[in-house]
Design a protein around this motif. Structure first.
Motif, mmCIF file in Angstrom:
data_model
loop_
_atom_site.group_PDB
_atom_site.id
_atom_site.type_symbol
_atom_site.label_atom_id
_atom_site.label_comp_id
_atom_site.label_asym_id
_atom_site.label_seq_id
_atom_site.Cartn_x
_atom_site.Cartn_y
_atom_site.Cartn_z
ATOM 1 N N UNK A 174 4.176 3.952 -0.222
ATOM 2 C CA UNK A 174 4.773 4.971 -1.096
ATOM 3 C C UNK A 174 5.911 4.369 -1.915
ATOM 4 N N UNK A 175 6.718 3.534 -1.256
ATOM 5 C CA UNK A 175 7.819 2.885 -1.962
ATOM 6 C C UNK A 175 7.282 1.888 -2.993
ATOM 7 N N UNK A 176 6.237 1.164 -2.622
ATOM 8 C CA UNK A 176 5.622 0.224 -3.557
ATOM 9 C C UNK A 176 5.155 0.956 -4.808
ATOM 10 N N UNK A 177 4.499 2.072 -4.616
ATOM 11 C CA UNK A 177 3.976 2.832 -5.758
ATOM 12 C C UNK A 177 5.087 3.369 -6.656
ATOM 13 N N UNK A 178 6.256 3.601 -6.074
ATOM 14 C CA UNK A 178 7.393 4.083 -6.857
ATOM 15 C C UNK A 178 8.056 2.967 -7.657
ATOM 16 N N UNK A 179 8.003 1.737 -7.113
ATOM 17 C CA UNK A 179 8.764 0.636 -7.705
ATOM 18 C C UNK A 179 7.915 -0.362 -8.492
ATOM 19 N N UNK A 180 6.601 -0.319 -8.288
ATOM 20 C CA UNK A 180 5.751 -1.351 -8.882
ATOM 21 C C UNK A 180 4.446 -0.757 -9.399
ATOM 22 N N UNK A 181 3.932 -1.373 -10.457
ATOM 23 C CA UNK A 181 2.616 -1.005 -10.977
ATOM 24 C C UNK A 181 1.525 -1.968 -10.513
ATOM 25 N N UNK A 182 1.890 -2.947 -9.698
ATOM 26 C CA UNK A 182 0.904 -3.899 -9.181
ATOM 27 C C UNK A 182 0.021 -3.196 -8.148
ATOM 28 N N UNK A 183 -1.294 -3.340 -8.250
ATOM 29 C CA UNK A 183 -2.207 -2.636 -7.337
ATOM 30 C C UNK A 183 -2.028 -3.070 -5.881
ATOM 31 N N UNK A 184 -2.236 -2.121 -4.990
ATOM 32 C CA UNK A 184 -2.125 -2.374 -3.548
ATOM 33 C C UNK A 184 -3.482 -2.759 -2.974
ATOM 34 N N UNK A 185 -3.472 -3.806 -2.189
ATOM 35 C CA UNK A 185 -4.645 -4.337 -1.486
ATOM 36 C C UNK A 185 -4.392 -4.096 0.007
ATOM 37 N N UNK A 186 -4.972 -3.043 0.547
ATOM 38 C CA UNK A 186 -4.681 -2.596 1.920
ATOM 39 C C UNK A 186 -5.698 -3.138 2.909
ATOM 40 N N UNK A 187 -5.215 -3.578 4.053
ATOM 41 C CA UNK A 187 -6.070 -4.125 5.117
ATOM 42 C C UNK A 187 -5.836 -3.317 6.393
ATOM 43 N N UNK A 188 -6.847 -2.552 6.795
ATOM 44 C CA UNK A 188 -6.740 -1.702 7.989
ATOM 45 C C UNK A 188 -7.292 -2.440 9.198
ATOM 46 N N UNK A 189 -6.428 -2.634 10.200
ATOM 47 C CA UNK A 189 -6.818 -3.299 11.444
ATOM 48 C C UNK A 189 -6.607 -2.291 12.559
ATOM 49 N N UNK A 190 -7.670 -1.578 12.922
ATOM 50 C CA UNK A 190 -7.532 -0.460 13.857
ATOM 51 C C UNK A 190 -8.866 -0.158 14.530
ATOM 52 N N UNK A 191 -8.795 0.288 15.771
ATOM 53 C CA UNK A 191 -10.005 0.712 16.486
ATOM 54 C C UNK A 191 -10.369 2.151 16.140
ATOM 55 N N UNK A 192 -9.476 2.826 15.413
ATOM 56 C CA UNK A 192 -9.746 4.192 14.953
ATOM 57 C C UNK A 192 -9.428 4.298 13.462
ATOM 58 N N UNK A 193 -10.140 3.559 12.630
ATOM 59 C CA UNK A 193 -9.805 3.541 11.195
ATOM 60 C C UNK A 193 -9.945 4.891 10.513
#
Length: 217
Positions: A45-64
């Motif tokens: 959320x903070x990234x989206x407020x401060x930057x226009x660079x796209x987010x590349x998210x990596x989910x590491x979870x047994x319950x994605x």
């Protein structure tokens, strides 16, 4: 080849200062590892407020699945899900405005991608432990890239783990779409110098041609 900066590898800088520096140097993507931690989405959320660079998210979870709503609200450019953490096959969101990738470690056969082929836009080949910074690149990844491209020629390949200038040079020539870079990017004297090295047209290398070329047979 795009560079996705792994922001949690930058231990010393505050997030606002880090984002400003990455934006000033034109990094293509901001890689955010979610090791089953919902607090990551506050950072996004903070990234989206401060930057226009796209987010590349990596989910590491047994319950994605529990993150699907949060992902939609975070509005990332792309999201990769770590295959080895799945307790059973999952269905990814269908109505979405982001790309989905399947992340697999070096120990997992590329064959597993076949089951998710219809749902995924790309594959993320992990060469080190998912979500941990500072690992060493696994040179077997070079041949895995070639094998994957041969089997799935229309699916973009992304690589994460141990990428430095030497590795980046080879990945570019193998046609890798995106490299996630963490420790190398933030341990150089300056961020700008590190990015220049990652894009150098020629570098010295200890790798052999046999490390990344497939047999003609």
């Amino acid at each position: 080849m795009k560079i996705s900066a792994s922001i949690y590898s930058a231990k010393a800088a505050s997030l606002p200062a880090l984002l400003k520096e990455l934006d000033n140097h034109g990094v293509n993507l901001l890689h955010v590892d979610c090791n089953d931690d919902p607090k990551v989405f506050a950072d996004i959320e903070q990234i989206n407020q401060l930057s226009n660079t796209p987010v590349d998210l990596h989910i590491i979870s047994s319950t994605p699945e529990k993150y699907f709503d949060a992902i939609a609200a975070a509005n990332p450019s792309q999201v990769s899900f770590q295959y080895e953490n799945f307790p059973a096959p999952i269905d990814f969101p269908k109505n979405r405005n982001y790309k989905i990738g399947l992340a697999i470690t070096s120990a997992t056969s590329i064959d597993v991608f076949e089951s998710y082929r219809a749902q995924c836009d790309y594959i993320l080949l992990m060469t080190t432990t998912p979500g941990q910074s500072g690992g060493t690149f696994d040179k077997n990844t070079f041949l895995r890239i070639r094998e994957f491209q041969k089997r799935f020629p229309k699916i973009p390949v992304q690589v994460d783990g141990g990428v430095n200038a030497e590795v980046s040079f080879i990945l570019r020539h193998l046609g890798v779409q995106t490299a996630v870079v963490g420790s190398y990017l933030f341990k150089q004297e300056t961020l700008g110098a590190a990015l220049l090295q990652l894009h150098r047209p020629m570098v010295g290398s200890h790798y052999q041609i046999s490390d990344f070329m497939l047999s003609i047979n």
